[in-house]
Design an enzyme around this catalytic site. Structure first.
Site, short mmCIF file in Angstrom:
data_model
loop_
_atom_site.label_atom_id
_atom_site.label_comp_id
_atom_site.label_asym_id
_atom_site.label_seq_id
_atom_site.Cartn_x
_atom_site.Cartn_y
_atom_site.Cartn_z
N HIS A 124 -7.60 -5.38 -0.29
CA HIS A 124 -6.39 -4.64 0.10
C HIS A 124 -5.70 -5.25 1.31
CE1 HIS A 124 -4.09 -0.97 -0.63
NE2 HIS A 124 -4.00 -0.81 0.68
N SER A 172 0.83 -1.20 0.00
CA SER A 172 0.00 0.00 0.00
C SER A 172 0.87 1.26 0.00
CB SER A 172 -0.96 -0.05 1.19
OG SER A 172 -1.93 0.95 1.12
N ASP A 174 -9.77 -5.08 -4.58
CA ASP A 174 -9.08 -3.98 -3.90
C ASP A 174 -9.64 -2.65 -4.42
OD1 ASP A 174 -7.34 -2.14 -2.79
OD2 ASP A 174 -5.56 -3.36 -3.14
#
Length: 417
Positions: A387, A190, A358
């Site tokens: 995610h 991320s 995601d």
């Protein structure tokens, strides 16, 4: 490995209309922002130890050795790094190639160790002989503060992810490279991938990295479809918070903890709350949410959140936008400079894992990133992964991590393995 379906040219979002549900969520968001200010009453530690130790919290109890290291960035932040070794490594005193794990937004190095040793990437890499290092950026509870500013000073929080890339990550890589006297493997998730992309455009950083493995890779964010994130961006919550004179986002302030607890006790499903931020996650153990919340989230800065919202609105991968006049003073141009993915060396091997569920690292944005990179990364696409699954899925060892380890092993052979 699967390839994702072609997404075509998805149009950029427009603001969603207001509704009672929207306003309910915005009320929660605004209350969140207001309670940030309560963080200034918390005690701070300038150059002492963190309140918690990752080694004692999670690593030692699992039977792995762990040593604490500190580094100082060029702008004065004192960061914590942990070095993790498996029981087998302790016996042989031999290590494979060094690998740095870089966490995402509102997380710290603990995220790599929150599940069992058979499920957590940090433990799995150590078990496979890697020399595992764990990064913790400024502002997280495992780092050590600043040489001059305290956490109650607004100057302490005057940073965004570009500073995490140019200072924090660059210093971590340099420290590991100097100790190991060899190039390192880099793993990001991320925000850790945003930092990685930005840092790797700098030749001095890229030349110290053997290969990079990026989970939920992000350099563009203009196709984010996470409902709560869209609402906050549409209502310019970041600008509202700035107008209130707030600088730190601390979701663990006492007021906010009480608010979230009250929401989760009969008023809403906290697993749905998570989905509204990240998208549906297929494979993490929802029954462990309360345990995860013992460690996450970690603080970040309002400026960092605003920078991320700028990326969503503008569809750019650029430095922080201060506005016309300050951009001229800071950058010498009216617009902030872009980070050019084309500057990442084509010779640098890259591997990316991303998911069809995601809503933050959207497939369309990933495809744009891939189109701008000079190399052709190896790809792992998992249609049902969201995610959070890439760091907390109970099946990630087989679904994701074994492919990453194969990628690393193909790039650096070692007799230790």
């Amino acid at each position: 490995m699967q390839s994702p379906p072609s997404t075509g040219s998805a149009s950029k979002r427009s603001g969603s209309p207001s509704s009672p549900a929207t306003m309910k969520w915005l009320l929660v968001a605004v209350l969140t922002a207001v309670t940030i200010s309560s963080a200034v009453t918390q005690s701070h530690i300038l150059l002492g130890s963190p309140v918690n130790s990752l080694c004692t919290d999670l690593i030692h109890p699992a039977g792995y050795s762990c040593t604490e290291h500190t580094i100082q960035t060029k702008d004065g932040y004192i960061l914590a790094l942990q070095r993790v070794a498996s029981p087998a490594q302790n016996l042989t005193l031999q290590y494979g190639p060094p690998v740095l794990l870089q966490h995402g937004l509102f997380m710290a190095g603990d995220v790599w160790f929150l599940d069992s040793p058979k499920e957590s990437l940090g433990f799995i890499l150590a078990d496979h002989g890697f020399d595992v290092w764990v990064g913790n950026v400024r502002g997280t509870r495992y780092s050590y503060g600043h040489v001059t500013f305290s956490e109650t000073d607004k100057e302490f929080w005057d940073w965004s992810w570009q500073d995490l890339a140019m200072y924090d990550l660059a210093e971590m890589v340099q420290y590991m490279y100097s100790l190991a006297n060899s190039k390192i493997f880099l793993v990001g998730h991320s925000q850790g991938t945003i930092m990685s992309f930005a840092a790797l455009t700098q030749p001095r950083v890229a030349e110290m990295v053997e290969a990079a493995a990026l989970l939920c890779p992000i350099s563009y964010l203009d196709h984010v479809t996470a409902p709560l994130v869209e609402r906050m961006v549409f209502m310019h919550l970041d600008q509202m918070v700035v107008a209130l004179g707030l600088h730190q986002i601390n979701f663990r302030s006492e007021t906010l903890v009480k608010l979230v607890d009250s929401l989760c006790e009969g008023h809403m499903d906290c697993t749905d709350f998570l989905s509204s931020i990240t998208g549906e996650n297929c494979c993490f153990n929802a029954s462990r949410i309360e345990y995860y919340l013992d460690y996450e989230p970690h603080p970040s800065s309002v400026k960092n959140l605003r920078h991320l919202f700028q990326m969503i609105r503008k569809g750019s991968f650029a430095q922080y936008d201060y506005g016309f006049l300050k951009n001229i003073l800071t950058y010498g141009t009216s617009k902030p400079p872009e980070f050019e993915l084309g500057l990442i060396p084509a010779s640098l091997p890259m591997w990316m894992g991303y998911g069809g569920s995601d809503l933050l690292a959207d497939v369309t944005d990933v495809e744009r990133t891939l189109a701008e990179l000079p190399s052709r990364p190896e790809l792992l696409y998992l249609e049902n992964y969201g995610h959070i699954d890439f760091v907390l899925s109970t099946s990630a060892k087989e679904d994701v991590y074994k492919h990453m380890i194969q990628f690393f092993r193909a790039r650096k052979k070692s007799s230790i393995w």
